[in-house]
Scaffold this active site. Structure first.
Site, PDB file in Angstrom:
ATOM      1  CG  ASP A   1      -1.766   1.269   1.292  1.00 16.64           C
ATOM      2  OD1 ASP A   1      -2.615   1.455   0.407  1.00 16.64           O
ATOM      3  OD2 ASP A   1      -1.563   2.074   2.230  1.00 16.64           O
TER       4      ASP A   1
ATOM      5  CD  GLU B   1      -4.199   1.027  -3.374  1.00 20.84           C
ATOM      6  OE1 GLU B   1      -5.393   1.109  -3.007  1.00 20.84           O
ATOM      7  OE2 GLU B   1      -3.319   1.809  -2.992  1.00 20.84           O
TER       8      GLU B   1
ATOM      9  CG  ASP C   1      -1.151   3.233   5.899  1.00 25.35           C
ATOM     10  OD1 ASP C   1      -2.211   3.652   5.397  1.00 25.35           O
ATOM     11  OD2 ASP C   1      -0.244   3.984   6.309  1.00 25.35           O
TER      12      ASP C   1
END
Length: 401
Positions: A170, A254, A350
């Site tokens: 992340d 991501e 996170d």
């Protein structure tokens, strides 16, 4: 000579780009015009060198390589999306594509020298061994210093199998990278003193007249401070990418469009934007953490270890509870605290997002079997012998001519 070579490459780039845009404009408006590609412009460059002596200063294959780079950029991005190379905004760089004309000799433990066309023998600080057959050399200027980088062919193939486990990453503004294993990776890229000096120099720059010698000195000082921050950011991303690709068989990220995420919120005079200063601060924080640079470093390091780089949809990864899969924005009570409103699951925000990113890839277990869960993942079929397990990825650095 390097500065002169860079100026010639910039002139060839801008002239060829303007010519391409004129051809495209004529074609779209229905006027008479033909296709303008590399071969046509290379022939015209040879004719121009016969008429203009100043073009003969740089080697021919260096200017031809500039046309090849422009042709590739126009095909990938579009002719009208390729940027001009401005005199004060572009760092000079040029490439020698003929590796057989380049000779490198080791002088001592720290220093070496390279023989480049029309430049002769040039001494440089050796950061690592060459370790292969030289295919090309790129000379560039950064922060007031000149660098040479070599593209070499080492003959290595991407391994067919990686024995590690998957991991989710992340990328955030507070912490650069948080792993699904619970580890945090971050470091400051500029000291408080450097930030204060950079701000002070920016204020002095605003009072200087364009084109003046004092303005050039301030720009040079600003460039040195920015270069140190960029070097630290590059080193951080390279080290982290090396660790992740060495330990893990798959790295899940991501699919973040940083260009769109860091767009300005000013809007138009008819419809001005809202909270412009807050958005500009967020944009600086995103760019400071180097999200896209980390992705490029991972793809570059994965070519040597066989690690798979997977991109997933970033929607609701920070608002979803990893345990019960309930999506609720109120579950994230603060930047670092996540408390699920449904099952009361507590975790670092996170870390919870990194676990959701890993789960979104559909590979919660390794490709060789189960890891204490009820669902297995089939192992992918091995490619033919002699071929790389991972498909060819774009090189991060010097592309092969």
């Amino acid at each position: 000579m390097c500065t002169e070579f860079g100026d010639l490459c910039r002139a060839v780039w801008n002239t060829a780009l303007d010519q391409r845009r004129q051809y495209v404009d004529r074609y779209t408006r229905g006027r008479q015009g033909g296709f303008c590609g590399y071969h046509l412009q290379a022939a015209q460059l040879a004719e121009a060198k016969a008429e203009e002596p100043w073009l003969k200063v740089a080697p021919s294959h260096v200017l031809q390589q500039t046309l090849k780079d422009l042709d590739r950029a126009c095909r990938e991005k579009g002719t009208f999306k390729v940027r001009w190379r401005a005199k004060y905004r572009w760092s000079p760089s040029f490439r020698f594509p003929a590796g057989n004309l380049i000779t490198v000799e080791k002088l001592n433990r720290k220093w070496s020298r390279a023989k480049l066309p029309k430049l002769g023998w040039v001494r440089f600080r050796s950061s690592r061994p060459i370790g292969g057959i030289i295919r090309s050399a790129t000379v560039s200027r950064k922060g007031g210093r000149w660098f040479v980088s070599f593209l070499v062919e080492d003959g290595l193939l991407t391994p067919e199998h990686h024995p590690g486990t998957p991991v989710g990453v992340d990328r955030g503004v507070k912490v650069a990278a948080t792993l699904s294993t619970g580890r945090f990776h971050d470091r400051p890229f500029a000291s408080p003193g450097e930030k204060a000096r950079h701000l002070r120099l920016q204020r002095k720059l605003a009072r200087k007249k364009k084109g003046g010698a004092n303005r050039a000195k301030i720009l040079k000082s600003l460039g040195r401070i920015a270069t140190r921050a960029v070097d630290r950011r590059t080193d951080f991303c390279a080290r982290l990418a090396r660790q992740l690709t060495t330990r893990h068989s798959m790295v899940v990220l991501e699919n973040l469009r940083t260009t769109n995420m860091t767009a300005s919120a000013k809007g138009t005079p008819e419809e001005p934007g809202k909270r412009v200063r807050q958005k500009s601060g967020l944009n600086r924080a995103i760019l400071d953490k180097g999200w896209h640079r980390l992705e490029l470093a991972l793809r570059n390091a994965a070519r040597r270890t066989g690690t798979r780089i997977v991109l997933v949809d970033p929607a609701y990864t920070s608002q979803t509870c990893y345990r019960c899969k309930v999506v609720d924005a109120n579950s994230r009570e603060s930047q670092a605290e996540f408390v699920c409103t449904s099952c009361a699951h507590t975790d670092h925000a996170d870390v919870n997002a990194a676990k959701n990113i890993l789960h979104a890839a559909g590979h919660a277990v390794s490709a060789c079997g189960d890891l204490g869960v009820a669902r297995s993942v089939k192992q992918e079929p091995a490619p033919p012998r002699g071929q790389a397990h991972q498909p060819a990825l774009p090189l991060v650095g010097i592309p092969r001519p």
